[in-house]
Design an enzyme around this catalytic site. Structure first.
Site, short mmCIF file in Angstrom:
data_model
loop_
_atom_site.label_atom_id
_atom_site.label_comp_id
_atom_site.label_asym_id
_atom_site.label_seq_id
_atom_site.Cartn_x
_atom_site.Cartn_y
_atom_site.Cartn_z
N GLY A 53 0.83 -1.19 0.00
CA GLY A 53 0.00 0.00 0.00
C GLY A 53 0.86 1.24 0.00
O GLY A 53 2.02 1.22 0.41
N SER A 54 0.31 2.35 -0.47
CA SER A 54 1.00 3.63 -0.34
C SER A 54 0.81 4.13 1.10
O SER A 54 0.06 3.56 1.88
CB SER A 54 0.44 4.63 -1.34
OG SER A 54 0.75 4.22 -2.65
N GLY A 55 1.53 5.22 1.42
CA GLY A 55 1.44 5.75 2.78
C GLY A 55 2.61 5.36 3.65
O GLY A 55 2.67 5.75 4.82
N HIS A 56 3.54 4.54 3.09
CA HIS A 56 4.72 4.10 3.84
C HIS A 56 6.00 4.76 3.32
O HIS A 56 7.09 4.29 3.60
CB HIS A 56 4.90 2.59 3.74
CG HIS A 56 3.69 1.81 4.12
ND1 HIS A 56 3.09 1.94 5.34
CD2 HIS A 56 2.97 0.88 3.44
CE1 HIS A 56 2.04 1.12 5.40
NE2 HIS A 56 1.95 0.48 4.26
N LYS A 104 5.55 -8.40 2.05
CA LYS A 104 5.33 -8.25 3.48
C LYS A 104 4.13 -9.10 3.89
O LYS A 104 3.16 -9.23 3.14
CB LYS A 104 5.08 -6.77 3.83
CG LYS A 104 6.26 -5.88 3.44
CD LYS A 104 6.16 -4.47 4.01
CE LYS A 104 4.93 -3.71 3.57
NZ LYS A 104 4.78 -3.62 2.09
N ASP A 109 -1.63 -8.60 0.74
CA ASP A 109 -0.40 -8.60 -0.05
C ASP A 109 -0.07 -10.02 -0.52
O ASP A 109 0.29 -10.24 -1.68
CB ASP A 109 0.78 -8.06 0.78
CG ASP A 109 0.63 -6.58 1.08
OD1 ASP A 109 -0.36 -6.22 1.75
OD2 ASP A 109 1.47 -5.78 0.64
N HIS A 218 0.04 0.53 9.51
CA HIS A 218 -1.17 0.95 8.81
C HIS A 218 -2.10 1.74 9.70
O HIS A 218 -3.31 1.75 9.48
CB HIS A 218 -1.91 -0.27 8.25
CG HIS A 218 -1.07 -1.05 7.31
ND1 HIS A 218 -0.26 -2.08 7.72
CD2 HIS A 218 -0.87 -0.92 5.98
CE1 HIS A 218 0.38 -2.56 6.67
NE2 HIS A 218 0.04 -1.88 5.61
#
Lengths: 332, 210
Positions: A53-56, A104, A109, A218
């Site tokens: 996911g994005s945001g990391h 991960k 995922d 998250h």
């Protein structure tokens, strides 16, 4: 919600376009939201891809480049990418020597990468996968989805990327990645929650005098909420389970990684690192290498995670190898 | 009505898409408590994509239509829900084959195949506190009532799915992101079981409308 954004739905696309504009020497962005090393595919080199996911940020796109990843797939914020992305990435980086997927350990995922690997293999590309699951806050048992993949992923991507860069074959880089996974442990904590742009409000409420111990990446609540404590006490709460789980013992050489969750300044991370160094010294554990900074984040969450990797000579050598990516650059 | 045809399937998909959109925030809120705050957002994104392609998808036979829905979900939803709901519709597609319509028993077989696909893909069993806990009793209830006709069977399935959703609320999760929370996941309603209940309710209402 206050964020530097235009529309929530456009955020990932616009950030990727910005990355491509900032680093044309390193990367290009192809549909559907895959960041690919500018010179991919490299003939005869094993392709290393990851995604999530994005945001990391900077993980994973910031780690695409010489000596690290060949491609990264960016999902929606905190949502795993879809198989079409991993398939496109795999095809874009395959130089005939096969492709390793670094995944991960999250249910979504795993499923999306599995589907993509099946599709790539059906097209004749050899694909192996290694699952990173280093978070000691989660019990690894039949009764959970298993440990989450957190900070260890950054270290795996650097070390395995270096091995692929020097020409190791698919079996060797896959075994190496598994060796990193087997020797790395992490744990994280949060001082604040974070706000998923499309959700518009914080994922959890937390008081000014409270903290979450054992969080993932998250914005999900951790295992336990506690009264806020000093940095030294927080370091003990994170590092002791890490040291005991492996266990790390006297004579071990390690890489110590103190990571910011996105909203924590470097000065605080060094306060944490100071205590990490003391605790390792007390146990007779030698910190041979370290990394301090925000490399695997949860949007604007304040907090940190600690990761220890038990090093062997090959891992140390590969950690030191040149790397040139948007977020990590050394010797190149 | 004794058969399930392409217009009924279309009404089902449209109804499900409408309700996911209406209840997007509720699903995301449930997921904030024990997950990662994206379930409603992701399902709405996927079914909006399906809605955008409905005319094209609905032109196929029942199997082709369902396969198109499944492939679209896998390509647009992400997370665990994409592969899981995508697999559900793909298994429906295989079971429907090239039929123009399905009898009550054939719809039951398709739902059973969808459930088996979700179980295999997610490796979840009953009481793991997942969508399986709503889907499994839903399919069981459908089969038990299918002799009474499709409408009655789907009504029984929706009621059983909702009961399954509520039954697992006190439990600790053993699969998916909620499992990381240990005891803290207890006494929270499961978002996946909630969206699956909406699926069965949409199916019931789409068939009842005809």
């Amino acid at each position: 919600m206050k964020k530097l954004m235009n529309a929530a739905d456009d955020m990932v696309d616009e950030a990727l376009a910005g990355m491509a504009a900032a680093h044309p020497d390193l990367i290009r962005v192809i549909e559907p939201n895959v960041i690919v090393r500018a010179d991919a595919p490299r003939q005869g080199k094993v392709g290393i891809i990851s995604g999530g996911g994005s945001g990391h940020e900077p993980m994973h796109g910031g780690f695409v480049g010489m000596g690290m990843l060949d491609a990264a797939c960016a999902g929606a914020v905190f949502t795993s990418p879809v198989p079409d992305q991993m398939l496109a990435a795999t095809k874009a980086v395959d130089g005939g020597a096969g492709v390793l997927h670094i995944v991960k350990n999250y249910t979504g995922d795993i499923m999306n990468f599995e589907l993509a690997a099946e599709l790539a293999q059906a097209e004749g590309i050899e694909v192996t996968s290694v699952i990173l699951a280093d978070d000691v806050a989660v019990k690894d048992s039949l009764y959970t989805a298993g440990r989450r993949g957190v900070g260890g992923t950054v270290l795996a991507e650097k070390i395995v990327g270096a091995a692929a860069e020097e020409g190791q074959d698919l079996a060797a880089v896959t075994a190496l990645c598994q060796r990193v996974q087997d020797n790395v442990r992490s744990m994280g904590m949060a001082l604040t929650s974070c706000t998923v742009p499309a959700a518009g409000k914080p994922t959890f409420e937390i008081g000014d005098d409270e903290m979450e111990i054992g969080v993932g990446i998250h914005g999900e609540p951790g295992r336990e909420r506690r009264k806020l404590a000093s940095a030294d006490e927080i370091t003990e709460a994170l590092l002791t389970p890490i040291l005991d789980d492996m266990p790390f013992s006297s004579g071990d050489k390690v890489l110590a990684f103190v990571n910011g969750m996105g909203g924590t300044p470097l000065i605080e991370l060094y306060v944490i690192y100071n205590k990490v160094a003391q605790m390792c010294a007390d146990r007779g554990v030698t910190i041979e290498r370290n990394l301090v900074g925000s490399y695997i984040t949860s949007l604007e969450m304040a907090g940190c995670s600690i990761t220890l990797l038990k090093l062997d000579d090959e891992m140390t050598r590969l950690w030191d190898a040149p790397v040139h990516t948007a977020a990590l650059r050394r010797g190149a | 009505m004794s058969t399930f045809d392409s217009p009924a399937f279309r009404r089902f998909v449209e109804t499900f898409a409408d309700r996911l959109h209406e209840r997007r925030d509720e699903l995301t809120q449930l997921d904030s408590a024990i997950g990662d705050a994206d379930h409603g957002i992701n399902m709405d994104r996927g079914f909006s994509a399906v809605r955008g392609k409905l005319d094209e998808l609905a032109a196929a036979d029942l199997g082709g239509f369902s396969k198109g829905v499944g492939m679209t979900l896998i390509s647009t939803v992400g997370g665990a829900s994409g592969p899981l709901y995508g697999t559900f519709f793909l298994r429906l597609a295989t079971s429907f084959g090239d039929r123009a319509s399905a009898t009550p028993d054939e719809l039951g077989e398709a739902l059973r195949a969808g459930l088996d696909g979700v179980r295999q893909r997610g490796k979840a069993e009953l009481d793991d506190k997942t969508m399986v806990d709503a889907m499994s009793p839903g399919v069981d209830a459908y089969e038990a009532a299918s002799a009474d006709g499709m409408g009655a069977a789907l009504a029984a399935a929706a009621t059983a799915a909702a009961a399954g959703r509520d039954r697992i609320t006190p439990l600790v999760a053993r699969k998916g992101r909620a499992s990381y929370l240990g005891e803290r996941a207890a006494n929270h309603q499961d978002p996946g079981a909630t969206s699956t209940t909406i699926l069965f309710e949409s199916l019931r209402d789409a068939v009842a409308e005809s």
